[in-house]
Design a protein around this motif. Structure first.
Motif, PDB file in Angstrom:
ATOM      1  N   VAL A 139       0.834  -1.210   0.000  1.00 26.09           N
ATOM      2  CA  VAL A 139       0.000   0.000   0.000  1.00 26.09           C
ATOM      3  C   VAL A 139       0.867   1.257   0.000  1.00 26.09           C
ATOM      4  CG1 VAL A 139      -1.694   1.343   1.327  1.00 26.09           C
ATOM      5  CG2 VAL A 139      -1.985  -1.128   1.058  1.00 26.09           C
ATOM      6  N   LEU A 140       1.875   1.299   0.845  1.00 25.06           N
ATOM      7  CA  LEU A 140       2.739   2.486   0.924  1.00 25.06           C
ATOM      8  C   LEU A 140       3.499   2.719  -0.383  1.00 25.06           C
ATOM      9  CD1 LEU A 140       4.127   2.094   4.556  1.00 25.06           C
ATOM     10  CD2 LEU A 140       2.391   3.710   3.744  1.00 25.06           C
ATOM     11  N   THR A 141       4.050   1.657  -0.933  1.00 32.20           N
ATOM     12  CA  THR A 141       4.786   1.782  -2.184  1.00 32.20           C
ATOM     13  C   THR A 141       3.853   2.172  -3.328  1.00 32.20           C
ATOM     14  OG1 THR A 141       6.330   0.102  -1.399  1.00 32.20           O
ATOM     15  CG2 THR A 141       6.378   0.615  -3.744  1.00 32.20           C
ATOM     16  N   ALA A 142       2.670   1.580  -3.354  1.00 34.95           N
ATOM     17  CA  ALA A 142       1.690   1.924  -4.389  1.00 34.95           C
ATOM     18  C   ALA A 142       1.303   3.395  -4.292  1.00 34.95           C
ATOM     19  CB  ALA A 142       0.455   1.036  -4.260  1.00 34.95           C
ATOM     20  N   PHE A 143       1.100   3.895  -3.069  1.00 34.31           N
ATOM     21  CA  PHE A 143       0.713   5.294  -2.928  1.00 34.31           C
ATOM     22  C   PHE A 143       1.825   6.233  -3.410  1.00 34.31           C
ATOM     23  CE2 PHE A 143       0.458   9.342  -0.753  1.00 34.31           C
ATOM     24  CZ  PHE A 143      -0.791   9.765  -1.193  1.00 34.31           C
ATOM     25  N   VAL A 144       3.043   5.958  -3.010  1.00 34.40           N
ATOM     26  CA  VAL A 144       4.160   6.813  -3.440  1.00 34.40           C
ATOM     27  C   VAL A 144       4.280   6.804  -4.960  1.00 34.40           C
ATOM     28  CG1 VAL A 144       6.679   7.060  -3.407  1.00 34.40           C
ATOM     29  CG2 VAL A 144       5.442   6.641  -1.273  1.00 34.40           C
ATOM     30  N   SER A 145       4.208   5.619  -5.546  1.00 32.43           N
ATOM     31  CA  SER A 145       4.352   5.491  -6.993  1.00 32.43           C
ATOM     32  C   SER A 145       3.222   6.167  -7.746  1.00 32.43           C
ATOM     33  CB  SER A 145       4.407   4.007  -7.349  1.00 32.43           C
ATOM     34  OG  SER A 145       4.412   3.822  -8.731  1.00 32.43           O
ATOM     35  N   ARG A 146       1.986   5.859  -7.358  1.00 34.89           N
ATOM     36  CA  ARG A 146       0.836   6.426  -8.066  1.00 34.89           C
ATOM     37  C   ARG A 146       0.747   7.939  -7.861  1.00 34.89           C
ATOM     38  NH1 ARG A 146      -0.585   3.460 -12.172  1.00 34.89           N
ATOM     39  NH2 ARG A 146      -2.825   3.601 -12.022  1.00 34.89           N
ATOM     40  N   ALA A 147       1.026   8.401  -6.652  1.00 35.43           N
ATOM     41  CA  ALA A 147       0.991   9.845  -6.395  1.00 35.43           C
ATOM     42  C   ALA A 147       2.050  10.557  -7.234  1.00 35.43           C
ATOM     43  CB  ALA A 147       1.194  10.129  -4.912  1.00 35.43           C
ATOM     44  N   ALA A 148       3.245   9.986  -7.304  1.00 36.96           N
ATOM     45  CA  ALA A 148       4.312  10.605  -8.105  1.00 36.96           C
ATOM     46  C   ALA A 148       3.910  10.679  -9.573  1.00 36.96           C
ATOM     47  CB  ALA A 148       5.617   9.817  -7.946  1.00 36.96           C
ATOM     48  N   ARG A 149       3.370   9.609 -10.084  1.00 39.73           N
ATOM     49  CA  ARG A 149       2.964   9.596 -11.496  1.00 39.73           C
ATOM     50  C   ARG A 149       1.866  10.620 -11.764  1.00 39.73           C
ATOM     51  NH1 ARG A 149       0.110   4.848 -14.993  1.00 39.73           N
ATOM     52  NH2 ARG A 149      -0.804   6.222 -16.538  1.00 39.73           N
ATOM     53  N   PHE A 150       0.804  10.588 -10.970  1.00 39.38           N
ATOM     54  CA  PHE A 150      -0.335  11.460 -11.254  1.00 39.38           C
ATOM     55  C   PHE A 150      -0.023  12.922 -10.959  1.00 39.38           C
ATOM     56  CE2 PHE A 150      -2.785   7.389 -10.534  1.00 39.38           C
ATOM     57  CZ  PHE A 150      -2.940   7.139 -11.895  1.00 39.38           C
ATOM     58  N   LEU A 151       0.831  13.186  -9.976  1.00 37.57           N
ATOM     59  CA  LEU A 151       1.248  14.567  -9.735  1.00 37.57           C
ATOM     60  C   LEU A 151       2.061  15.093 -10.916  1.00 37.57           C
ATOM     61  CD1 LEU A 151       2.128  14.401  -5.946  1.00 37.57           C
ATOM     62  CD2 LEU A 151       0.328  15.794  -6.977  1.00 37.57           C
ATOM     63  N   LEU A 152       2.925  14.257 -11.452  1.00 40.30           N
ATOM     64  CA  LEU A 152       3.723  14.650 -12.612  1.00 40.30           C
ATOM     65  C   LEU A 152       2.830  14.924 -13.827  1.00 40.30           C
ATOM     66  CD1 LEU A 152       6.525  14.993 -13.962  1.00 40.30           C
ATOM     67  CD2 LEU A 152       6.450  12.541 -14.464  1.00 40.30           C
ATOM     68  N   VAL A 153       1.905  14.029 -14.098  1.00 45.90           N
ATOM     69  CA  VAL A 153       0.994  14.186 -15.234  1.00 45.90           C
ATOM     70  C   VAL A 153       0.150  15.444 -15.066  1.00 45.90           C
ATOM     71  CG1 VAL A 153      -1.061  13.185 -16.342  1.00 45.90           C
ATOM     72  CG2 VAL A 153       0.920  11.738 -15.847  1.00 45.90           C
ATOM     73  N   ALA A 154      -0.416  15.631 -13.868  1.00 44.27           N
ATOM     74  CA  ALA A 154      -1.274  16.791 -13.619  1.00 44.27           C
ATOM     75  C   ALA A 154      -0.490  18.101 -13.707  1.00 44.27           C
ATOM     76  CB  ALA A 154      -1.946  16.662 -12.254  1.00 44.27           C
ATOM     77  N   LYS A 155       0.712  18.092 -13.153  1.00 41.74           N
ATOM     78  CA  LYS A 155       1.543  19.305 -13.176  1.00 41.74           C
ATOM     79  C   LYS A 155       1.910  19.680 -14.614  1.00 41.74           C
ATOM     80  CE  LYS A 155       3.763  22.425 -10.813  1.00 41.74           C
ATOM     81  NZ  LYS A 155       3.012  23.481 -10.174  1.00 41.74           N
ATOM     82  N   LEU A 156       2.295  18.717 -15.410  1.00 43.99           N
ATOM     83  CA  LEU A 156       2.624  18.998 -16.813  1.00 43.99           C
ATOM     84  C   LEU A 156       1.405  19.501 -17.584  1.00 43.99           C
ATOM     85  CD1 LEU A 156       4.985  16.006 -17.673  1.00 43.99           C
ATOM     86  CD2 LEU A 156       5.610  18.417 -17.490  1.00 43.99           C
ATOM     87  N   ALA A 157       0.252  18.880 -17.352  1.00 38.39           N
ATOM     88  CA  ALA A 157      -0.967  19.324 -18.039  1.00 38.39           C
ATOM     89  C   ALA A 157      -1.367  20.725 -17.588  1.00 38.39           C
ATOM     90  CB  ALA A 157      -2.105  18.337 -17.788  1.00 38.39           C
ATOM     91  N   ALA A 158      -1.262  20.986 -16.280  1.00 34.46           N
ATOM     92  CA  ALA A 158      -1.621  22.308 -15.749  1.00 34.46           C
ATOM     93  C   ALA A 158      -0.650  23.369 -16.251  1.00 34.46           C
ATOM     94  CB  ALA A 158      -1.627  22.274 -14.227  1.00 34.46           C
ATOM     95  N   TRP A 159       0.602  22.992 -16.367  1.00 35.27           N
ATOM     96  CA  TRP A 159       1.622  23.927 -16.844  1.00 35.27           C
ATOM     97  C   TRP A 159       1.266  24.419 -18.241  1.00 35.27           C
ATOM     98  CZ3 TRP A 159       5.789  22.735 -20.480  1.00 35.27           C
ATOM     99  CH2 TRP A 159       6.731  23.757 -20.584  1.00 35.27           C
ATOM    100  N   GLY A 160       0.790  23.507 -19.079  1.00 31.27           N
ATOM    101  CA  GLY A 160       0.360  23.895 -20.415  1.00 31.27           C
ATOM    102  C   GLY A 160      -0.939  24.685 -20.394  1.00 31.27           C
ATOM    103  N   GLY A 161      -1.863  24.256 -19.534  1.00 30.77           N
ATOM    104  CA  GLY A 161      -3.130  24.945 -19.342  1.00 30.77           C
ATOM    105  C   GLY A 161      -3.951  25.112 -20.606  1.00 30.77           C
ATOM    106  N   GLU A 162      -4.788  26.133 -20.592  1.00 34.34           N
ATOM    107  CA  GLU A 162      -5.701  26.408 -21.708  1.00 34.34           C
ATOM    108  C   GLU A 162      -4.960  26.695 -23.015  1.00 34.34           C
ATOM    109  OE1 GLU A 162      -8.985  26.258 -21.978  1.00 34.34           O
ATOM    110  OE2 GLU A 162      -9.504  25.866 -19.897  1.00 34.34           O
ATOM    111  N   LYS A 163      -3.787  27.339 -22.916  1.00 28.77           N
ATOM    112  CA  LYS A 163      -3.020  27.643 -24.139  1.00 28.77           C
ATOM    113  C   LYS A 163      -2.586  26.355 -24.833  1.00 28.77           C
ATOM    114  CE  LYS A 163      -1.224  32.041 -22.477  1.00 28.77           C
ATOM    115  NZ  LYS A 163      -0.046  32.750 -21.993  1.00 28.77           N
TER     116      LYS A 163
END
Length: 191
Positions: A139-163
């Motif tokens: 559970v702990l390893t899954a949370f760290v891994s999944r959180a890292a992946r989804f935070l990275l994906v979300a941050k990159l998408a947000a960085w691009g934003g509407e433009k």
């Protein structure tokens, strides 16, 4: 034939729906058990359309994925004979064999890598249960891994934003058809 633009527009429209966060969490939860489509297809447009909420969306996605992963783990641990039929039926047998060999070789590290792997996450969650991996480290390893992946994906998408969303829309037909062609070529090569 232009079909991807309409699909893109609909996805962006849905990403702004008032229940979008619920559906994102739901898709993330069931993807870790059986659903074939990763939550990234919702997380990316939601993060582009509402960049201020991107990290919150990533956290929802990670938590739901880990909870779904715990269900997948339980299925592997308690009901593998039942699940094995579906692994073969859904075409995941090769992925399954890869996951088993990775678990035998690297143990808990595989759960971390699985969060970023192109192999469906459900294969790893069920395999962790079958291999009777210690539950809390899973559970702990899954949370760290999944959180890292989804935070990275979300941050990159947000960085691009509407433009970025507008620029992506202009190229969506080329991107969509390129993916279709690559999928067909990969299928023909790998079969």
């Amino acid at each position: 034939m232009k079909i991807f633009g309409a699909m893109y527009d609909k996805t962006m429209q849905w990403s702004k729906h008032r229940y979008a966060a619920f559906w994102l969490s739901f898709v993330s939860f069931i993807e870790a058990i059986f659903f074939p489509i990763p939550p990234d297809v919702m997380l990316i447009p939601m993060s582009m359309s509402k960049p201020k909420n991107a990290m919150k969306y990533a956290l929802y996605t990670a938590v739901a994925s880990v909870i779904g992963g715990m269900i997948g783990y339980a299925l592997g641990y308690y009901a593998f004979d039942f699940v094995q039929h579906y692994i073969q039926q859904w075409g995941y047998q090769a992925h399954w064999e890869t996951a088993v060999s990775w678990f035998e070789k690297w143990g808990i590290l595989v759960v971390f890598v699985a969060g970023f792997s192109p192999i469906p996450y459900k294969v790893f969650t069920i395999c962790a249960g079958v291999m009777q991996m210690a539950f809390l480290p899973f559970v702990l390893t899954a949370f760290v891994s999944r959180a890292a992946r989804f935070l990275l994906v979300a941050k990159l998408a947000a960085w691009g934003g509407e433009k970025f969303a507008a620029k992506l829309r202009k190229s969506i037909e080329v991107i969509g058809w390129s993916v279709v062609v690559l999928a067909v070529v990969a299928y023909l090569i790998l079969r």
